[in-house]
Design a protein around this motif. Structure first.
Motif, mmCIF file in Angstrom:
data_model
loop_
_atom_site.group_PDB
_atom_site.id
_atom_site.type_symbol
_atom_site.label_atom_id
_atom_site.label_comp_id
_atom_site.label_asym_id
_atom_site.label_seq_id
_atom_site.Cartn_x
_atom_site.Cartn_y
_atom_site.Cartn_z
ATOM 1 N N GLY A 19 9.216 0.975 0.372
ATOM 2 C CA GLY A 19 9.227 0.546 -1.013
ATOM 3 C C GLY A 19 8.938 1.789 -1.837
ATOM 4 N N LYS A 20 9.531 1.894 -3.011
ATOM 5 C CA LYS A 20 9.352 3.090 -3.839
ATOM 6 C C LYS A 20 9.036 2.689 -5.277
ATOM 7 C CE LYS A 20 12.596 5.779 -1.075
ATOM 8 N NZ LYS A 20 13.914 6.427 -1.031
ATOM 9 N N LEU A 21 7.991 3.291 -5.807
ATOM 10 C CA LEU A 21 7.657 3.163 -7.217
ATOM 11 C C LEU A 21 8.030 4.491 -7.845
ATOM 12 C CD1 LEU A 21 6.468 1.639 -9.602
ATOM 13 C CD2 LEU A 21 4.201 2.445 -8.892
ATOM 14 N N VAL A 22 9.105 4.505 -8.643
ATOM 15 C CA VAL A 22 9.718 5.755 -9.100
ATOM 16 C C VAL A 22 9.536 5.935 -10.600
ATOM 17 C CG1 VAL A 22 11.410 5.630 -7.221
ATOM 18 C CG2 VAL A 22 12.025 4.764 -9.458
ATOM 19 N N ARG A 23 9.446 7.216 -11.016
ATOM 20 C CA ARG A 23 9.363 7.545 -12.435
ATOM 21 C C ARG A 23 9.855 8.964 -12.666
ATOM 22 N NH1 ARG A 23 4.000 9.428 -14.674
ATOM 23 N NH2 ARG A 23 2.956 10.493 -12.968
ATOM 24 N N THR B 90 5.801 3.264 0.320
ATOM 25 C CA THR B 90 4.974 2.365 1.116
ATOM 26 C C THR B 90 4.988 2.685 2.604
ATOM 27 O OG1 THR B 90 6.781 0.778 1.361
ATOM 28 C CG2 THR B 90 5.273 0.460 -0.513
ATOM 29 N N ASP B 91 5.846 3.609 3.034
ATOM 30 C CA ASP B 91 5.864 4.054 4.423
ATOM 31 C C ASP B 91 6.210 5.536 4.431
ATOM 32 O OD1 ASP B 91 5.676 4.071 7.199
ATOM 33 O OD2 ASP B 91 7.016 2.351 7.475
ATOM 34 N N TYR B 92 5.899 6.174 5.550
ATOM 35 C CA TYR B 92 6.147 7.605 5.667
ATOM 36 C C TYR B 92 7.627 7.886 5.896
ATOM 37 C CZ TYR B 92 1.107 7.777 6.183
ATOM 38 O OH TYR B 92 -0.231 7.634 5.965
ATOM 39 N N THR C 22 0.854 -1.179 0.000
ATOM 40 C CA THR C 22 0.000 0.000 0.000
ATOM 41 C C THR C 22 0.892 1.231 0.000
ATOM 42 O OG1 THR C 22 -1.701 -1.166 1.259
ATOM 43 C CG2 THR C 22 -1.805 1.244 1.262
ATOM 44 N N PHE C 23 0.564 2.181 -0.837
ATOM 45 C CA PHE C 23 1.334 3.425 -0.890
ATOM 46 C C PHE C 23 0.673 4.469 -0.009
ATOM 47 C CE2 PHE C 23 2.363 1.250 -4.856
ATOM 48 C CZ PHE C 23 3.741 1.223 -4.756
ATOM 49 N N VAL C 24 1.507 5.183 0.789
ATOM 50 C CA VAL C 24 0.981 6.139 1.765
ATOM 51 C C VAL C 24 1.479 7.564 1.539
ATOM 52 C CG1 VAL C 24 0.709 4.342 3.531
ATOM 53 C CG2 VAL C 24 2.830 5.677 3.444
ATOM 54 N N GLN C 25 2.448 7.742 0.645
ATOM 55 C CA GLN C 25 3.035 9.063 0.449
ATOM 56 C C GLN C 25 3.547 9.166 -0.980
ATOM 57 O OE1 GLN C 25 5.786 10.243 3.584
ATOM 58 N NE2 GLN C 25 7.066 11.331 2.120
ATOM 59 N N ASP C 26 3.292 10.308 -1.629
ATOM 60 C CA ASP C 26 3.851 10.600 -2.950
ATOM 61 C C ASP C 26 4.817 11.769 -2.815
ATOM 62 O OD1 ASP C 26 2.115 8.692 -3.935
ATOM 63 O OD2 ASP C 26 1.189 9.996 -5.418
#
Length: 181
Positions: A69-73, A133-135, A43-47
């Motif tokens: 965890g990071k989903l980067v672009r 996924t975490d702050y 679950t993603f909690v911060q962008d």
């Protein structure tokens, strides 16, 4: 979306399907059900969104107690993005993978918890966006030196050494950095 596990299979390069015409383009950047199928149940909690000039290197960063965890672009420009496996029980512990992310290729990289992350800007400037996924926890941040000799990351440096923050310049050596069990 095409999901391609890299040399470290938990790190996944994602290539979206881009639909374009004379008006511009459309692409889907995230779908929870497909992400879970290919990358795991997170679950993603911060962008976050950052802008950096050419030659800037940010990282290698990680949090130990609150791993992200990071989903980067990249939405403007181009970067060379790196993930280093810090999971001591992993067969790929201490190994790294890298990918070029750009506004042209529109690729994304999934960097799971348990990895250090960094990027180096290869274009005149770059805007970098990522989901976490975490702050962010200021007291739980670590930095490993970008030029650590044990890691031997093959950065695509353009001439002089990259510009780094004071914190990153004083980063730990990989051998001295706390890792994940």
């Amino acid at each position: 979306m095409d999901y391609q596990p890299l040399k470290i299979p938990d790190v996944v390069l994602m290539t979206p399907k881009v639909f374009g015409d004379e008006r511009g383009f459309f692409l889907e950047t995230f779908r929870q059900s497909e992400f879970e199928k290919h990358c795991g149940n997170y679950t993603f909690v911060q962008d976050n969104h950052s802008k950096s000039a050419k030659g800037i290197l940010r990282g290698l960063h990680y949090q130990l107690e609150n791993p992200q965890g990071k989903l980067v672009r990249v939405t403007r420009g181009e970067v060379f993005d790196v993930a280093v496996d810090l999971r001591k029980s992993s067969p790929t512990f201490g190994q790294w993978v890298g990918a070029t992310l750009s506004e042209e290729n529109k690729q994304m990289l999934w960097v799971p918890p348990g990895f250090a992350h960094a990027f180096y800007v290869t274009s005149d400037e770059a805007e970098f966006q990522y989901k976490c996924t975490d702050y962010y926890a200021p007291g739980d941040e670590y930095s490993i030196r970008w030029d650590d000799p044990d890691l031997g990351i093959d950065w695509p440096l353009k001439g002089e050494a990259p510009r780094v923050s004071e914190k990153d310049g004083n980063g730990l050596l990989f051998r001295d950095a706390p890792g994940f069990e």
